[in-house]
Design a protein around this motif. Structure first.
Motif, PDB file in Angstrom:
ATOM      1  N   ASP A   1      39.274  26.122   9.561  1.00 28.05           N
ATOM      2  CA  ASP A   1      39.570  24.887  10.285  1.00 28.05           C
ATOM      3  C   ASP A   1      41.040  24.507  10.141  1.00 28.05           C
ATOM      4  O   ASP A   1      41.653  23.997  11.080  1.00 28.05           O
TER       5      ASP A   1
ATOM      6  N   ARG B   1      28.950  21.692   8.623  1.00 29.00           N
ATOM      7  CA  ARG B   1      29.482  20.848   9.675  1.00 29.00           C
ATOM      8  C   ARG B   1      30.269  19.724   9.011  1.00 29.00           C
ATOM      9  O   ARG B   1      30.140  19.505   7.810  1.00 29.00           O
ATOM     10  N   ASP B   2      31.074  19.023   9.795  1.00 31.10           N
ATOM     11  CA  ASP B   2      31.896  17.953   9.235  1.00 31.10           C
ATOM     12  C   ASP B   2      31.026  16.951   8.477  1.00 31.10           C
ATOM     13  O   ASP B   2      30.002  16.484   8.993  1.00 31.10           O
TER      14      ASP B   2
ATOM     15  N   LEU C   1      36.052  18.621   8.554  1.00 26.27           N
ATOM     16  CA  LEU C   1      36.359  19.656   9.532  1.00 26.27           C
ATOM     17  C   LEU C   1      36.705  19.002  10.869  1.00 26.27           C
ATOM     18  O   LEU C   1      35.992  18.095  11.323  1.00 26.27           O
ATOM     19  N   THR C   2      37.760  19.480  11.503  1.00 28.23           N
ATOM     20  CA  THR C   2      38.178  18.932  12.788  1.00 28.23           C
ATOM     21  C   THR C   2      37.493  19.620  13.962  1.00 28.23           C
ATOM     22  O   THR C   2      37.522  19.118  15.084  1.00 28.23           O
ATOM     23  N   GLY C   3      36.928  20.817  13.705  1.00 29.44           N
ATOM     24  CA  GLY C   3      36.365  21.612  14.793  1.00 29.44           C
ATOM     25  C   GLY C   3      37.388  22.479  15.487  1.00 29.44           C
ATOM     26  O   GLY C   3      37.111  23.031  16.562  1.00 29.44           O
TER      27      GLY C   3
ATOM     28  N   TYR D   1      38.522  25.422  14.670  1.00 30.97           N
ATOM     29  CA  TYR D   1      38.297  26.868  14.637  1.00 30.97           C
ATOM     30  C   TYR D   1      37.331  27.301  15.727  1.00 30.97           C
ATOM     31  O   TYR D   1      36.246  26.737  15.880  1.00 30.97           O
ATOM     32  N   ARG D   2      37.728  28.342  16.483  1.00 28.59           N
ATOM     33  CA  ARG D   2      36.895  28.858  17.573  1.00 28.59           C
ATOM     34  C   ARG D   2      36.758  30.386  17.506  1.00 28.59           C
ATOM     35  O   ARG D   2      36.366  31.004  18.480  1.00 28.59           O
TER      36      ARG D   2
ATOM     37  N   ARG E   1      32.342  34.155  14.285  1.00 26.83           N
ATOM     38  CA  ARG E   1      31.623  33.632  13.120  1.00 26.83           C
ATOM     39  C   ARG E   1      30.338  34.421  12.911  1.00 26.83           C
ATOM     40  O   ARG E   1      29.502  34.496  13.810  1.00 26.83           O
TER      41      ARG E   1
ATOM     42  N   ASP F   1      22.597  28.921  17.650  1.00 25.02           N
ATOM     43  CA  ASP F   1      23.965  28.520  17.987  1.00 25.02           C
ATOM     44  C   ASP F   1      24.705  29.728  18.552  1.00 25.02           C
ATOM     45  O   ASP F   1      24.930  30.708  17.830  1.00 25.02           O
TER      46      ASP F   1
END
Length: 225
Positions: free
Chosen positions: A84, A102-103, A154-156, A158-159, A162, A188
């Motif tokens: 992240d 998750r955040d 976490l800001t989200g 990362y893309r 995974r 997911d």
């Protein structure tokens, strides 16, 4: 491309030594890390989840190449935070029978009552470190309690690729909090989930299952270009 390996609770870089050796023999460059407050870094007191993430983030940022991250157990929390923080540097991540937060998640929120009991009971001696379980390797050291209860942020950003590798040995899974995480990730599309025929100690029967999971991640990253 560098493979950066983060161990689970109470463990150090030494846990990954057989994996590093096999990867090197196959032409892959791997770096196993010990987190602050553990093993040979045990004197670095006051470690938290945030400081573990910051420590690995600084190590990755100093590398002159892109990386894939591998985190076993607790290490899944750390690699999520690093990815992240450095989405442009991290090409892929693999959580091995561990956390995929998750955040706002923490290890405490992500485990069952049996694991929470270990956190509490095993930290009673020092008040700050969770003593290793009796079956752990004698090289293990107490794990900083704060890192297990702190929530991750976490800001989200990362893309990247995974992967999740679940230790699916039936003698282990009834006692494990991780099948629930794997089941969430199976639905997911951002994640690829693989079952390993191992217990949580995925190196108990050799390196091949873990090395195979790492090589599958690297192969997908390389196909993505």
């Amino acid at each position: 491309m560098k493979i950066v390996l983060v161990p689970g609770a109470c463990h150090g870089a030494w846990w990954y030594r057989p994996v590093v050796d096999v990867l090197a023999a196959r032409g892959r460059s791997a770096l196993a890390l010990t987190l602050p407050g553990l093993c040979e870094r045990v004197e670095e007191q006051g470690a938290t989840l945030a400081s573990h993430v910051a420590d690995v983030t600084a190590t990755v940022a100093a590398l002159d190449e892109e990386v894939v991250l591998v985190g076993h157990s607790y290490g899944g929390m750390v690699v999520a935070g690093v990815a992240d923080a450095l989405p442009g540097r991290v090409r892929g991540l693999l959580s091995v029978d561990g956390f995929a937060p998750r955040d706002g998640d923490s290890c405490w929120s992500g485990v069952d009552d049996a694991m929470r009991a270990w956190y509490v009971d095993a930290s009673g001696r020092s008040g700050t470190g969770v003593d290793p379980m009796p079956q752990f390797d004698p090289r293990t050291t107490p794990h900083p309690l704060a890192s297990l209860v702190q929530r991750i942020r976490l800001t989200g950003a990362y893309r990247g690729v995974r992967h999740y590798a679940l230790a699916a040995d039936p003698t282990w899974t009834p006692h494990s909090p991780f099948p629930a995480i794997a089941e969430r990730l199976r639905t997911d599309p951002a994640w690829t989930v693989t079952d390993l025929p191992t217990t949580h100690n995925v190196l108990r029967d050799g390196t091949e299952h873990l090395v195979g999971a790492i090589e599958a991640l690297v192969a997908e990253v390389e196909r993505a270009g």
